[in-house]
Design a protein around this motif. Structure first.
Motif, PDB file in Angstrom:
ATOM      1  N   ASN A  69       0.851  -1.383  -0.027  1.00  0.00           N
ATOM      2  CA  ASN A  69       0.052  -0.133  -0.149  1.00  0.00           C
ATOM      3  C   ASN A  69       0.945   1.110  -0.132  1.00  0.00           C
ATOM      4  N   LYS A  70       1.804   1.331   0.850  1.00  0.00           N
ATOM      5  CA  LYS A  70       2.645   2.354   1.041  1.00  0.00           C
ATOM      6  C   LYS A  70       3.579   2.800  -0.161  1.00  0.00           C
ATOM      7  N   ILE A  71       4.159   1.518  -0.842  1.00  0.00           N
ATOM      8  CA  ILE A  71       4.846   1.546  -2.040  1.00  0.00           C
ATOM      9  C   ILE A  71       4.219   2.279  -3.191  1.00  0.00           C
ATOM     10  N   PHE A  72       3.082   1.742  -3.230  1.00  0.00           N
ATOM     11  CA  PHE A  72       2.098   2.449  -4.560  1.00  0.00           C
ATOM     12  C   PHE A  72       1.691   3.682  -4.308  1.00  0.00           C
ATOM     13  N   GLU A  73       1.369   4.064  -2.876  1.00  0.00           N
ATOM     14  CA  GLU A  73       1.133   5.422  -2.673  1.00  0.00           C
ATOM     15  C   GLU A  73       2.005   6.429  -2.867  1.00  0.00           C
ATOM     16  N   LYS A  74       3.407   5.893  -2.519  1.00  0.00           N
ATOM     17  CA  LYS A  74       4.453   6.643  -2.775  1.00  0.00           C
ATOM     18  C   LYS A  74       4.746   6.803  -4.570  1.00  0.00           C
ATOM     19  N   LEU A  75       4.757   5.768  -5.172  1.00  0.00           N
ATOM     20  CA  LEU A  75       4.824   5.838  -6.541  1.00  0.00           C
ATOM     21  C   LEU A  75       3.998   6.655  -7.356  1.00  0.00           C
ATOM     22  N   SER A  76       2.607   6.700  -6.589  1.00  0.00           N
ATOM     23  CA  SER A  76       1.519   7.603  -7.258  1.00  0.00           C
ATOM     24  C   SER A  76       1.799   8.877  -7.174  1.00  0.00           C
ATOM     25  N   LYS A  77       2.578   9.436  -6.099  1.00  0.00           N
ATOM     26  CA  LYS A  77       2.701  10.657  -5.912  1.00  0.00           C
ATOM     27  C   LYS A  77       3.748  11.404  -6.341  1.00  0.00           C
ATOM     28  N   LYS A  78       4.793  10.690  -6.799  1.00  0.00           N
ATOM     29  CA  LYS A  78       6.068  11.233  -7.215  1.00  0.00           C
ATOM     30  C   LYS A  78       6.905  10.455  -8.101  1.00  0.00           C
ATOM     31  N   GLN A  79       7.493  11.260  -8.963  1.00  0.00           N
ATOM     32  CA  GLN A  79       8.452  10.362  -9.872  1.00  0.00           C
ATOM     33  C   GLN A  79       9.663   9.691  -9.163  1.00  0.00           C
ATOM     34  N   TYR A  80       9.804   8.243  -9.133  1.00  0.00           N
ATOM     35  CA  TYR A  80      10.970   7.608  -8.901  1.00  0.00           C
ATOM     36  C   TYR A  80      11.530   7.040 -10.131  1.00  0.00           C
ATOM     37  N   ASP A  81      13.005   6.933  -9.882  1.00  0.00           N
ATOM     38  CA  ASP A  81      13.607   6.379 -11.067  1.00  0.00           C
ATOM     39  C   ASP A  81      14.299   4.986 -10.851  1.00  0.00           C
ATOM     40  N   LEU A  82      14.506   4.791  -9.376  1.00  0.00           N
ATOM     41  CA  LEU A  82      15.107   3.441  -9.435  1.00  0.00           C
ATOM     42  C   LEU A  82      14.457   3.023  -8.119  1.00  0.00           C
ATOM     43  N   ILE A  83      14.098   1.873  -7.903  1.00  0.00           N
ATOM     44  CA  ILE A  83      13.743   0.821  -6.742  1.00  0.00           C
ATOM     45  C   ILE A  83      15.006   0.257  -6.287  1.00  0.00           C
ATOM     46  N   TYR A  84      15.226   0.298  -5.172  1.00  0.00           N
ATOM     47  CA  TYR A  84      16.221  -0.310  -4.115  1.00  0.00           C
ATOM     48  C   TYR A  84      15.937  -1.412  -3.297  1.00  0.00           C
ATOM     49  N   ILE A  85      16.173  -2.495  -3.358  1.00  0.00           N
ATOM     50  CA  ILE A  85      15.897  -3.764  -2.334  1.00  0.00           C
ATOM     51  C   ILE A  85      16.928  -4.483  -1.728  1.00  0.00           C
ATOM     52  N   GLN A  86      16.810  -4.473  -0.542  1.00  0.00           N
ATOM     53  CA  GLN A  86      18.045  -5.082   0.117  1.00  0.00           C
ATOM     54  C   GLN A  86      17.657  -6.555   0.713  1.00  0.00           C
ATOM     55  N   ARG A  87      18.419  -7.462  -0.124  1.00  0.00           N
ATOM     56  CA  ARG A  87      17.856  -8.806   0.079  1.00  0.00           C
ATOM     57  C   ARG A  87      17.959  -9.544   1.533  1.00  0.00           C
ATOM     58  N   SER A  88      19.173  -9.388   2.155  1.00  0.00           N
ATOM     59  CA  SER A  88      19.655  -9.832   3.154  1.00  0.00           C
ATOM     60  C   SER A  88      19.127  -8.811   4.230  1.00  0.00           C
ATOM     61  N   SER A  89      19.062  -9.197   5.565  1.00  0.00           N
ATOM     62  CA  SER A  89      18.610  -8.318   6.654  1.00  0.00           C
ATOM     63  C   SER A  89      19.597  -7.376   7.228  1.00  0.00           C
ATOM     64  N   GLY A  90      20.715  -7.496   6.787  1.00  0.00           N
ATOM     65  CA  GLY A  90      21.781  -6.452   7.557  1.00  0.00           C
ATOM     66  C   GLY A  90      21.731  -6.576   9.128  1.00  0.00           C
ATOM     67  N   TYR A  91      21.653  -5.606   9.682  1.00  0.00           N
ATOM     68  CA  TYR A  91      21.523  -5.820  11.133  1.00  0.00           C
ATOM     69  C   TYR A  91      20.113  -5.490  11.546  1.00  0.00           C
ATOM     70  N   GLU A  92      19.211  -5.939  10.927  1.00  0.00           N
ATOM     71  CA  GLU A  92      17.947  -5.915  11.439  1.00  0.00           C
ATOM     72  C   GLU A  92      17.346  -7.203  11.390  1.00  0.00           C
ATOM     73  N   ASN A  93      16.520  -7.247  12.497  1.00  0.00           N
ATOM     74  CA  ASN A  93      15.718  -8.705  12.892  1.00  0.00           C
ATOM     75  C   ASN A  93      14.728  -8.977  12.010  1.00  0.00           C
ATOM     76  N   ARG A  94      14.972  -9.330  10.759  1.00  0.00           N
ATOM     77  CA  ARG A  94      14.206  -9.722   9.849  1.00  0.00           C
ATOM     78  C   ARG A  94      14.553 -10.841   9.199  1.00  0.00           C
ATOM     79  N   LEU A  95      13.769 -11.772   8.184  1.00  0.00           N
ATOM     80  CA  LEU A  95      14.331 -12.856   7.332  1.00  0.00           C
ATOM     81  C   LEU A  95      14.806 -11.981   6.074  1.00  0.00           C
ATOM     82  N   ALA A  96      15.660 -12.697   5.472  1.00  0.00           N
ATOM     83  CA  ALA A  96      16.107 -12.319   4.065  1.00  0.00           C
ATOM     84  C   ALA A  96      14.854 -12.292   2.962  1.00  0.00           C
TER      85      ALA A  96
END
Ligand SMILES: *Cc1c(COP(=O)(O)O)cnc(C)c1O
Length: 418
Positions: free
Chosen positions: A155-182
């Protein structure tokens, strides 16, 4: 058999139970490993790697056929149009920086859909000082946090995309130092497809720690550019430094122009004596990653049996090689790292303590003792000294010896419980 090491009796027993419980996962991982090894071998054969490619060049490095073949081998194995694989990338952060500055232009904006990126990327995006961050070049960087259950917040991704022009989507596959799964390649592919069905926008993935954990890479799922470090999975422990960028040809070319100079791009770049290391490392990388994958599962299983919270769980499917162990106290986090260090092949007698690290906000404790400085495909663990005192363990190029180090870490932890 008598152990050469002082491992607690209880840990020896629990380790046996742990290994019994994870047999099935090991079989599955070996299948993935074999498939990936075959895939990489086929990339060597298709591109006709030959003896002369193992030798490097000096100076400008014109007509370095080894360098050219390495790019092709990576591109073939990663199902990409082209690749830029260089020992001269100083780190993963450097490689990601070249990719971002390579493809972006002033006035453009990135949308990162996996929350705040990895710690060392933060000053690349924006800094309070005049250090040449994206911000200093008028390149914007917005983020969308993950949902509470760590999914893409569509929801938030598409809300942002609808409001402004973006030129690149960036995704971090691994968790880094966050507590989440890759994220799995399938999950990344799914959101990429949804975004691309509505917007014409390129997608870049920080693929660090993800290579060869599944049978495919994000490039097989509609992603335009993937980036990673050679002292992690794809370097196969043989590469002594470096990074890679792989994906669409026009984007890789732009990155090559940023890496050396505009219009010079891939034409230069002496490889010194590194071609053999990069080729041999990539050839071995699926097997080496397989070992690291097993070490992570064993660690999860052992610490579960010891009563600790771990993530991923020993039974959970993995999309990177990082294992989190919540030790819940600063002293246990220190003991974990100090115990692990005792079982590493280099610098085993050194006692690690928390320290200020460039690029990181908190003090960090690190256990590391491999054959390549800072290499995290070799068994290593680190933890920022902040709640909930989580050890992030990764790597292990050989399961049997890495297991000893994990058991020594566990020994230090339980001896500190008493
Ligand atoms: C390792 C890593 C990087 C790059 O870090 P370096 O230490 O500069 O190689 C970037 N993103 C993620 C998720 C990583 O794990």
């Amino acid at each position: 058999m008598k152990s050469f090491f002082d491992i607690d009796e209880k840990i020896l027993n629990l380790s046996e139970i742990a290994e019994n419980e994870i047999k099935d996962q090991f079989e599955e991982i070996e299948k993935i490993g074999s498939y990936n090894s075959e895939k990489v071998l086929s990339a060597f054969v298709q591109n006709q790697v030959c003896e002369r490619h193992l030798h490097g060049t000096t100076g400008y490095g014109y007509n370095d056929e080894g360098r050219e073949i390495i790019d092709k081998v990576y591109a073939t194995a990663f199902k990409a149009q082209d690749a830029l694989v260089r020992h001269s990338f100083a780190s993963g952060t450097h490689t990601l920086t070249v990719a971002l500055f390579g493809v972006l232009r002033p006035g453009q904006t990135v949308l990162c859909i996996t929350g705040t990126p990895y710690d060392t990327l933060r000053s690349v995006i924006k800094s309070n000082e005049d250090v040449g961050s994206l911000y200093d070049f008028n390149i914007g960087f917005d983020t969308v946090d993950l949902t509470d259950d760590n999914k893409f917040d569509e929801n938030k991704i598409f809300e942002k995309l609808s409001k402004k022009q973006y030129d690149l989507i960036y995704i971090q596959r691994s968790s880094g130092y966050e507590n989440r799964l890759a994220f799995s390649c399938e999950q990344i592919g799914d959101i990429t497809k949804k975004i691309k069905s509505k917007y014409k926008i390129d997608v870049m993935v920080d693929n660090c720690y993800g290579e060869f954990v599944q049978t495919q890479e994000p490039t097989s799922f509609g992603v335009d550019l993937i980036v990673g470090s050679l002292i992690k999975n794809p370097g196969g422990v043989v590469a002594k430094s470096g990074g890679y960028i792989a994906g669409r040809q026009d984007l890789v070319e732009k990155c090559a122009y940023r890496h050396t100079a505009p219009l010079v791009g891939k034409e230069v770049g002496a490889t010194i004596d590194e071609n053999r290391n990069l080729l041999l490392g990539f050839y071995l990388a699926p097997k080496i990653t397989q070992e690291a994958h097993k070490v992570a599962i064993f660690t999860a299983s052992l610490f579960e049996l010891m009563g600790y919270e771990v993530s991923p769980l020993s039974t959970e499917k993995r999309y990177d090689i990082i294992q989190r162990v919540n030790l819940k106290s600063p002293i246990k986090l220190e003991k974990f790292c100090q115990g692990l260090q005792k079982g590493l092949p280099v610098d085993s007698y050194v006692v690690p303590y928390p320290w200020d690290m460039p690029g990181y906000d908190n003090k960090v404790i690190m256990a590391a003792g491999g054959f390549t400085s800072g290499s995290s495909i070799e068994l290593s663990a680190d933890g920022p000294m902040r709640e909930p005192f989580t050890a992030f363990l990764q790597g292990g190029i050989d399961y049997s010896t890495s297991k000893i180090a994990v058991m020594l870490a566990a020994t230090e932890v339980i001896r500190n419980e008493r």
